[in-house]
Design an enzyme around this catalytic site. Structure first.
Site, PDB file in Angstrom:
ATOM      1  N   GLY A  26       0.778  -1.237   0.000  1.00  0.00           N
ATOM      2  CA  GLY A  26       0.000   0.000   0.000  1.00  0.00           C
ATOM      3  C   GLY A  26       0.804   1.278   0.000  1.00  0.00           C
TER       4      GLY A  26
ATOM      5  N   ASP B  12      11.267   4.819  -5.733  1.00  0.00           N
ATOM      6  CA  ASP B  12      10.591   3.548  -5.489  1.00  0.00           C
ATOM      7  C   ASP B  12      11.586   2.401  -5.346  1.00  0.00           C
ATOM      8  OD1 ASP B  12       8.461   1.807  -5.079  1.00  0.00           O
ATOM      9  OD2 ASP B  12       8.178   1.408  -7.199  1.00  0.00           O
TER      10      ASP B  12
ATOM     11  N   CYS C 192      -5.613   5.765 -14.573  1.00  0.00           N
ATOM     12  CA  CYS C 192      -5.855   4.615 -15.459  1.00  0.00           C
ATOM     13  C   CYS C 192      -4.603   3.807 -15.775  1.00  0.00           C
ATOM     14  CB  CYS C 192      -6.481   5.072 -16.773  1.00  0.00           C
ATOM     15  SG  CYS C 192      -7.879   6.204 -16.598  1.00  0.00           S
TER      16      CYS C 192
ATOM     17  N   MET D 102     -13.189  -3.188 -11.666  1.00  0.00           N
ATOM     18  CA  MET D 102     -13.207  -1.855 -12.255  1.00  0.00           C
ATOM     19  C   MET D 102     -14.236  -1.017 -11.503  1.00  0.00           C
ATOM     20  SD  MET D 102     -12.101   0.355 -14.343  1.00  0.00           S
ATOM     21  CE  MET D 102     -12.754   2.028 -14.337  1.00  0.00           C
TER      22      MET D 102
END
Length: 709
Positions: free
Chosen positions: A199, A327, A633, A676
């Site tokens: 997360g 990251d 997206c 979705m």
């Protein structure tokens, strides 16, 4: 600072009071899978995620060896009903093979015949996929006593009875289901089940927790990132960490999630774990710019941390990537071994995190021994030979330069979660390498949203352009490798190059073999000394999981989970097919010498020509749509609207022809049951039309490239 000290004193008093009433826990099991059994690591069984407590993934079995591996054949297989990425390492005990598939489903098989004995479906809500950064994957179970443990994608730790798969207990262990998910395999020791969560791209505050193996009661929890100082600190470690953060880091959780690597060391009584990136990636997005606070390291993110397993108290830490903005998680597998350094035996931690350095640390103290680049690196200019602290390249602080930065390694990491293996016989570590860069560009207009990644990166500005020369150069620079690395000398022994990254984890055996599956739909065996390829099997799907081996009645087997997916499929657009057109056929494959099993014929690959409607929008609409697409997206449908194998490629979708059809899905949530979910909280009708026009524009650009334009 005085406020911080007062708050810390209050928190310490509360912590001491809590310790007085902390649960003691059930005594460790004396039957079934015990600490002693795992520590002994019998060659015939595979009882823990990395086979032994040191997570070496080295098997002493020799029946299958470099001389006869060419006789290996398919003994049995099983097709799963989840066409998502498969990342689990199976476990074997008492003739039963236990594994998980996507969506945290658990299976028990007769390890000889492949007969399904039982299965368990936690019925994870498919809406969870919208907050799972990297597919609905699961990396496996833990065995302890008479139980099987699985951490479900939606944040429950479940204990099943080994005999029939019935639920013994279930504990909801994440703070919420909007920012926390779980994909890692639990570890067990000392009467405890250890687990963390994912997360860090959302609003998570990292932690690791220990639960009673028999009852599921939480015994202790240790956060990796300090909370709001106004609420006090849980312990001294959190107060220390708070001085290394700037801005109001706690508003977005801070990251530092323990989403994979956990290793228990019985020699020291420590549980070691890796932590994820600081959140957001871009430090300027929440005011924690480097230089605002002296020693602005963002503890304990991108680190290895060691706690006393019995109490959860801090022992030591080593931060591999201070002020991480790329990251560079440290969640890669942590391996413990005894090696000789400068003529002296050392009990060491061996680790190759995302950042491209290979580290040796003292396992008891965390003392830095060595750190060597094993791939090309540009974010760091070197490493301090005494402390191990990297010197950060000023150009890599992209939020300060305001320029596009292509980092090496990329956000996928030089080495991610794909397990490494260490052979005491050869003294080599076998590493799956991702040789790929990643573009970073700070989003100067970042605002927190209800859905989507909270990274502070402008994904529209870094999207792959429809320029053949740029695409060709990027594809050429995106490769992978299997690297045999000498951890003591810091030198490469041999390497096998692959067309693309994201190849599977490795297994080393005393038969002088290294096994690895590939993104190019093969399962291979190599000579562990020389790297010569000795055998391969066509898997019909990309492999990202790591193999394991076991023996029953004197016959050795090798097993591997097959099924393409994970973060590389959903994020990099055209790069996902670098090793070949990816497909997912989710299976468990089990091999033995002399077997002659065959897989059913694979379905043919279907190439779809682009046939988009004409672009009728304006450049301003497309630009606005690109920004929204990149934010909400791209993490599922691919960079620059080019999807991987698992999720729909919107350039081919009929919905882009009809605004109302697209609205029913994106705003009204018509497909929420498939993952979705509705994005109505962040995308209005005008924004959706902008996204639609952007996708149409991208489809037409790529069609022109297909047509040779």
């Amino acid at each position: 600072m005085q406020v911080l000290k007062l708050a810390a004193a209050a928190a310490l008093a509360l912590g001491l009071a809590a310790c007085d009433s902390a649960p003691e826990g059930t005594a460790p099991p004396t039957e079934g899978v015990t600490d002693a059994l795992i520590a002994a690591a019998a060659p015939e069984e595979w009882l823990s995620h990395g086979r032994d407590y040191g997570e070496q993934r080295f098997s002493p079995l020799t029946q299958i060896n470099a001389d006869n591996v060419g006789e290996l054949g398919l003994a049995w297989s099983y097709d799963f009903d989840t066409a998502r990425g498969q990342e689990a390492t199976p476990l074997v005990h008492d003739g039963v093979l236990y594994t998980t598939s996507a969506w945290s489903k658990v299976y028990a098989f007769n390890a000889v015949s492949g007969e399904l004995l039982w299965s368990y479906d936690p019925e994870v809500p498919r809406e969870t996929l919208a907050v799972a950064c990297c597919d609905a994957v699961n990396r496996g179970v833990a065995l302890y006593g008479d139980k099987v443990y699985v951490a479900t994608l939606n944040g429950y730790l479940v204990a099943l009875n080994q005999s029939d798969g019935s639920v013994a207990w279930s504990t909801e262990y994440v703070p919420d289901h909007e920012s926390y998910t779980s994909t890692g395999a639990p570890r067990v020791a000392d009467g405890k089940v250890f687990i963390g969560s994912g997360g860090a791209e959302y609003r998570a505050r990292g932690f690791i927790a220990a639960f009673d193996w028999d009852t599921g009661e939480e015994l202790w929890r240790w956060h990796t990132v300090p909370g709001n100082p106004a609420n006090g600190f849980e312990n001294d470690a959190m107060e220390t960490a708070a001085a290394t953060w700037g801005g109001e880091w706690w508003t977005l959780g801070g990251g530092g999630t323990v989403w994979d690597s956990i290793t228990y060391d019985p020699q020291t009584g420590l549980v070691l774990f890796g932590t994820g990136n600081a959140e957001p990636w871009n430090p300027a997005a929440n005011g924690r710019e480097s230089g605002e606070v002296e020693g602005d390291d963002n503890l304990y993110t991108s680190s290895i941390v060691a706690l006393h397993a019995d109490t959860g108290e801090y022992a030591w830490h080593f931060q591999q990537t201070p002020e991480d903005r790329w990251d560079y998680d440290s969640n890669a597998q942590i391996t413990i071994a005894d090696v000789e350094i400068d003529g002296q035996p050392r009990h060491v931690v061996m680790h190759a995190p995302k950042n491209g350095y290979f580290y040796l640390l003292d396992a008891a103290s965390g003392e830095f021994i060595s750190g060597t680049p094993w791939v090309d690196i540009n974010w760091s200019l070197g490493i301090d030979p005494v402390t191990g602290r990297p010197q950060i390249n000023p150009e890599a602080r992209y939020e300060q330069t305001g320029q596009l930065w292509v980092g090496l390694p990329g956000a996928g990491g030089a080495h991610s979660w794909h397990p490494q293996s260490y052979s005491p016989a050869t003294g080599l570590m076998y590493l799956p390498a991702n040789l790929a860069g990643f573009p970073f560009f700070a989003d100067t207009e970042f605002e927190e949203t209800e859905r989507g990644f909270q990274t502070g990166i402008d994904s529209a500005a870094t999207a792959m352009p429809p320029i053949p020369e740029v695409r060709e150069a990027t594809l050429a620079a995106t490769t992978g490798a299997l690297v045999a690395w000498n951890p003591v000398t810091g030198e490469e022994a041999w390497r096998v190059d692959y067309p693309g990254p994201w190849n599977g984890g490795t297994l080393a055996t005393a038969g002088n073999l290294v096994f690895q599956g590939t993104a190019g739909e093969e399962f291979r065996a190599y000579n562990a000394t020389s790297g010569e390829q000795l055998w391969s099997f066509a898997t019909q799907s990309g492999v990202i999981a790591a193999p394991m081996t076991y023996a029953i009645d004197g016959e050795q087997y090798v097993a591997i989970m097959v099924g393409w997916g994970g973060v590389w499929d959903v994020a990099p657009g055209i790069l996902t097919a670098k090793s070949g057109t990816p497909r997912n056929i989710s299976r468990l494959l089990v091999f033995k010498l002399g077997a002659d099993g065959e897989l059913p014929e694979a379905p043919p690959l279907v190439e779809r020509a682009l046939d988009p409607p004409p672009f009728t929008g304006t450049p301003e609409q497309a630009a606005a749509g690109a920004r929204l697409y990149g934010r909400f997206c791209s993490t599922c449908h691919g960079d620059a609207a080019v999807a991987g194998a698992l999720n729909p490629d919107l350039r081919h979708s009929m919905t882009i022809n009809n605004f109302n059809a697209m609205k029913a899905i994106v705003i009204d949530g018509a497909f929420a049951h498939n993952g979705m979910v509705s994005f109505a909280s962040d995308i209005d009708e005008e924004g959706l039309e902008n996204i639609r026009q952007y996708v149409i524009m991208r489809a037409n650009e790529d069609k022109a490239l297909e047509d040779g334009g």
